[in-house]
Design a protein around this motif. Structure first.
Motif, PDB file in Angstrom:
ATOM      1  N   PRO A  68      33.410  12.475 -36.231  1.00 42.42           N
ATOM      2  CA  PRO A  68      32.826  12.621 -37.318  1.00 42.42           C
ATOM      3  C   PRO A  68      31.594  13.780 -37.712  1.00 42.42           C
ATOM      4  CG  PRO A  68      34.774  11.187 -38.138  1.00 42.42           C
ATOM      5  CD  PRO A  68      34.430  11.030 -36.760  1.00 42.42           C
ATOM      6  N   VAL A  69      31.380  14.665 -37.484  1.00 39.69           N
ATOM      7  CA  VAL A  69      29.631  15.005 -37.938  1.00 39.69           C
ATOM      8  C   VAL A  69      29.304  14.031 -38.999  1.00 39.69           C
ATOM      9  CG1 VAL A  69      28.424  16.815 -38.844  1.00 39.69           C
ATOM     10  CG2 VAL A  69      30.265  17.119 -37.367  1.00 39.69           C
ATOM     11  N   ASP A  70      30.038  13.395 -39.943  1.00 40.80           N
ATOM     12  CA  ASP A  70      29.305  13.117 -40.873  1.00 40.80           C
ATOM     13  C   ASP A  70      28.893  12.194 -40.800  1.00 40.80           C
ATOM     14  OD1 ASP A  70      31.836  11.712 -41.559  1.00 40.80           O
ATOM     15  OD2 ASP A  70      32.085  12.494 -43.682  1.00 40.80           O
ATOM     16  N   ASN A  71      28.735  10.951 -39.730  1.00 40.37           N
ATOM     17  CA  ASN A  71      28.800   9.308 -39.128  1.00 40.37           C
ATOM     18  C   ASN A  71      27.469  10.063 -38.923  1.00 40.37           C
ATOM     19  OD1 ASN A  71      31.330   8.712 -38.948  1.00 40.37           O
ATOM     20  ND2 ASN A  71      31.955   8.610 -37.379  1.00 40.37           N
ATOM     21  N   PHE A  72      26.722  11.245 -38.584  1.00 42.55           N
ATOM     22  CA  PHE A  72      25.584  10.911 -38.327  1.00 42.55           C
ATOM     23  C   PHE A  72      24.939  11.980 -39.785  1.00 42.55           C
ATOM     24  CE2 PHE A  72      28.195  10.980 -34.978  1.00 42.55           C
ATOM     25  CZ  PHE A  72      28.041  10.304 -33.825  1.00 42.55           C
ATOM     26  N   ASP A  73      25.212  11.087 -40.477  1.00 43.88           N
ATOM     27  CA  ASP A  73      24.413  11.984 -42.080  1.00 43.88           C
ATOM     28  C   ASP A  73      23.394  11.188 -42.125  1.00 43.88           C
ATOM     29  OD1 ASP A  73      26.083  14.119 -42.242  1.00 43.88           O
ATOM     30  OD2 ASP A  73      26.630  13.601 -43.420  1.00 43.88           O
ATOM     31  N   LEU A  74      22.941  10.104 -41.567  1.00 45.09           N
ATOM     32  CA  LEU A  74      21.445   9.497 -41.988  1.00 45.09           C
ATOM     33  C   LEU A  74      21.102   9.015 -40.910  1.00 45.09           C
ATOM     34  CD1 LEU A  74      22.938   6.282 -43.577  1.00 45.09           C
ATOM     35  CD2 LEU A  74      21.903   8.438 -44.937  1.00 45.09           C
ATOM     36  N   ILE A  75      19.776   9.252 -40.221  1.00 47.90           N
ATOM     37  CA  ILE A  75      19.018   8.651 -39.538  1.00 47.90           C
ATOM     38  C   ILE A  75      18.888   7.085 -39.360  1.00 47.90           C
ATOM     39  CG2 ILE A  75      16.773   9.250 -38.410  1.00 47.90           C
ATOM     40  CD1 ILE A  75      16.664  11.728 -40.501  1.00 47.90           C
ATOM     41  N   PRO A  76      18.843   6.809 -37.952  1.00 49.80           N
ATOM     42  CA  PRO A  76      18.763   5.185 -37.708  1.00 49.80           C
ATOM     43  C   PRO A  76      17.489   5.212 -37.687  1.00 49.80           C
ATOM     44  CG  PRO A  76      19.890   6.581 -35.613  1.00 49.80           C
ATOM     45  CD  PRO A  76      19.686   7.820 -37.004  1.00 49.80           C
ATOM     46  N   GLN A  77      17.265   3.623 -37.808  1.00 51.60           N
ATOM     47  CA  GLN A  77      16.442   3.240 -36.938  1.00 51.60           C
ATOM     48  C   GLN A  77      15.788   2.183 -36.452  1.00 51.60           C
ATOM     49  OE1 GLN A  77      13.893   1.582 -41.112  1.00 51.60           O
ATOM     50  NE2 GLN A  77      14.790   3.080 -42.345  1.00 51.60           N
ATOM     51  N   CYS A  78      14.853   2.427 -35.768  1.00 48.91           N
ATOM     52  CA  CYS A  78      14.988   1.594 -34.126  1.00 48.91           C
ATOM     53  C   CYS A  78      14.824  -0.173 -34.524  1.00 48.91           C
ATOM     54  CB  CYS A  78      13.433   1.935 -33.508  1.00 48.91           C
ATOM     55  SG  CYS A  78      13.190   3.345 -33.185  1.00 48.91           S
ATOM     56  N   GLY A  79      15.330  -0.737 -33.956  1.00 48.78           N
ATOM     57  CA  GLY A  79      15.474  -2.273 -34.344  1.00 48.78           C
ATOM     58  C   GLY A  79      16.762  -3.109 -35.098  1.00 48.78           C
ATOM     59  N   CYS A  80      17.183  -1.869 -35.817  1.00 54.68           N
ATOM     60  CA  CYS A  80      18.290  -2.080 -37.324  1.00 54.68           C
ATOM     61  C   CYS A  80      18.917  -0.890 -37.262  1.00 54.68           C
ATOM     62  CB  CYS A  80      17.497  -2.320 -38.282  1.00 54.68           C
ATOM     63  SG  CYS A  80      16.299  -1.380 -39.537  1.00 54.68           S
ATOM     64  N   GLY A  81      19.001   0.396 -36.611  1.00 52.48           N
ATOM     65  CA  GLY A  81      20.031   0.762 -36.830  1.00 52.48           C
ATOM     66  C   GLY A  81      20.423   1.783 -38.218  1.00 52.48           C
ATOM     67  N   LEU A  82      21.856   1.845 -39.030  1.00 50.45           N
ATOM     68  CA  LEU A  82      22.452   2.086 -40.243  1.00 50.45           C
ATOM     69  C   LEU A  82      22.079   1.010 -41.257  1.00 50.45           C
ATOM     70  CD1 LEU A  82      24.428   4.469 -38.491  1.00 50.45           C
ATOM     71  CD2 LEU A  82      22.079   4.760 -39.590  1.00 50.45           C
ATOM     72  N   ASN A  83      21.855  -0.342 -40.484  1.00 53.12           N
ATOM     73  CA  ASN A  83      21.020  -2.133 -41.367  1.00 53.12           C
ATOM     74  C   ASN A  83      20.109  -2.373 -41.362  1.00 53.12           C
ATOM     75  OD1 ASN A  83      22.575  -3.512 -43.041  1.00 53.12           O
ATOM     76  ND2 ASN A  83      22.949  -5.192 -40.450  1.00 53.12           N
ATOM     77  N   CYS A  84      19.267  -1.370 -41.690  1.00 52.63           N
ATOM     78  CA  CYS A  84      18.306  -1.721 -42.291  1.00 52.63           C
ATOM     79  C   CYS A  84      17.367  -2.468 -43.396  1.00 52.63           C
ATOM     80  CB  CYS A  84      16.775  -0.859 -41.983  1.00 52.63           C
ATOM     81  SG  CYS A  84      17.287  -0.226 -40.840  1.00 52.63           S
ATOM     82  N   ASP A  85      17.980  -1.964 -45.001  1.00 50.20           N
ATOM     83  CA  ASP A  85      18.228  -3.188 -45.930  1.00 50.20           C
ATOM     84  C   ASP A  85      19.386  -3.397 -46.625  1.00 50.20           C
ATOM     85  OD1 ASP A  85      16.504  -0.509 -46.326  1.00 50.20           O
ATOM     86  OD2 ASP A  85      18.092   0.960 -47.429  1.00 50.20           O
ATOM     87  N   GLY A  86      20.538  -4.351 -45.450  1.00 45.72           N
ATOM     88  CA  GLY A  86      21.353  -5.606 -45.688  1.00 45.72           C
ATOM     89  C   GLY A  86      22.501  -4.683 -45.407  1.00 45.72           C
ATOM     90  N   GLU A  87      22.330  -3.470 -45.815  1.00 43.04           N
ATOM     91  CA  GLU A  87      24.240  -2.080 -46.206  1.00 43.04           C
ATOM     92  C   GLU A  87      24.021  -2.005 -44.599  1.00 43.04           C
ATOM     93  OE1 GLU A  87      24.214   0.391 -49.249  1.00 43.04           O
ATOM     94  OE2 GLU A  87      23.295   0.082 -50.830  1.00 43.04           O
ATOM     95  N   THR A  88      25.267  -1.928 -43.854  1.00 41.16           N
ATOM     96  CA  THR A  88      25.994  -2.046 -42.543  1.00 41.16           C
ATOM     97  C   THR A  88      26.838  -0.396 -43.150  1.00 41.16           C
ATOM     98  OG1 THR A  88      26.277  -3.953 -42.417  1.00 41.16           O
ATOM     99  CG2 THR A  88      27.735  -2.264 -41.109  1.00 41.16           C
ATOM    100  N   ARG A  89      26.368   0.875 -42.800  1.00 43.83           N
ATOM    101  CA  ARG A  89      27.625   1.968 -42.332  1.00 43.83           C
ATOM    102  C   ARG A  89      28.906   1.670 -41.687  1.00 43.83           C
ATOM    103  NH1 ARG A  89      26.527   7.756 -41.678  1.00 43.83           N
ATOM    104  NH2 ARG A  89      28.092   8.820 -42.322  1.00 43.83           N
ATOM    105  N   LYS A  90      29.650   1.278 -42.092  1.00 40.48           N
ATOM    106  CA  LYS A  90      30.374   2.007 -40.416  1.00 40.48           C
ATOM    107  C   LYS A  90      30.938   3.421 -40.042  1.00 40.48           C
ATOM    108  CE  LYS A  90      32.642  -2.423 -41.347  1.00 40.48           C
ATOM    109  NZ  LYS A  90      32.970  -3.149 -39.579  1.00 40.48           N
TER     110      LYS A  90
END
Length: 175
Positions: free
Chosen positions: A143-165
């Motif tokens: 799904p396109v909306d899997n890519f609505d957030l910009i991942p960060q180097c090192g931590c991907g989409l889990n940079c604030d302790g929140e994991t987005r599936k």
């Protein structure tokens, strides 16, 4: 031949997208962010109907040849991260390819680790609300909306302790 899991394919497709861009023989008419009316590589992606999350955070600039669609996104350094703790992505300091509405082709600079091997993501195609990632011999839809957030180097989409599936594709098709 072993089957590629859908989640592994999504990462693989992102990698292919970033690593399969090629140069045309004609000299490019390069457009900077200011002259194109966009201020970032992420806005260029959106102008071609792609989500911003195809590139990691930190793009320092881009070049776009509007005649050929040749696209380069630049980063200060190479980048890697994991998604959902299992898929690893690698972005070189330069990601290149060709962009047109709903299609990224001949990508270079992006790879995904599937099982124990790194595969280049070669193409990303948008079909409605899905993105199809191709690594040459296999592809997967997400799904396109899997890519609505910009991942960060090192931590991907889990940079604030929140994991987005990442929603998984129900199937993987071979090309």
């Amino acid at each position: 031949m072993s089957k590629v899991r859908p989640m592994n394919c999504s990462i693989l497709l992102v990698v292919i997208f970033l690593s399969s861009l090629t140069v045309y023989d004609n000299p490019p008419l390069l457009v900077s962010a200011a002259s194109h009316g966009a201020s970032s590589a992420y806005e260029i992606l959106q102008s071609y109907d792609f989500p911003v999350g195809l590139l990691p955070k930190g793009a320092t600039g881009y070049d776009l040849d509007e005649q050929t669609g040749k696209f380069n996104a630049n980063f200060n350094k190479s980048c890697s991260f994991s998604l959902e703790g299992s898929y690893q992505l690698k972005y070189n300091s330069k990601v290149s390819g060709y962009i047109s509405k709903d299609k990224l082709s001949r990508l270079t600079g992006v790879s995904v680790k599937v099982f124990f091997i790194w595969l280049n993501i070669l193409e990303v195609t948008r079909n409605g609300d899905d993105l199809q990632f191709s690594v040459g011999i296999a592809s997967a839809d997400f799904p396109v909306d899997n890519f609505d957030l910009i991942p960060q180097c090192g931590c991907g989409l889990n940079c604030d302790g929140e994991t987005r599936k990442i929603l998984r594709s129900p199937f993987v098709s071979s090309i």
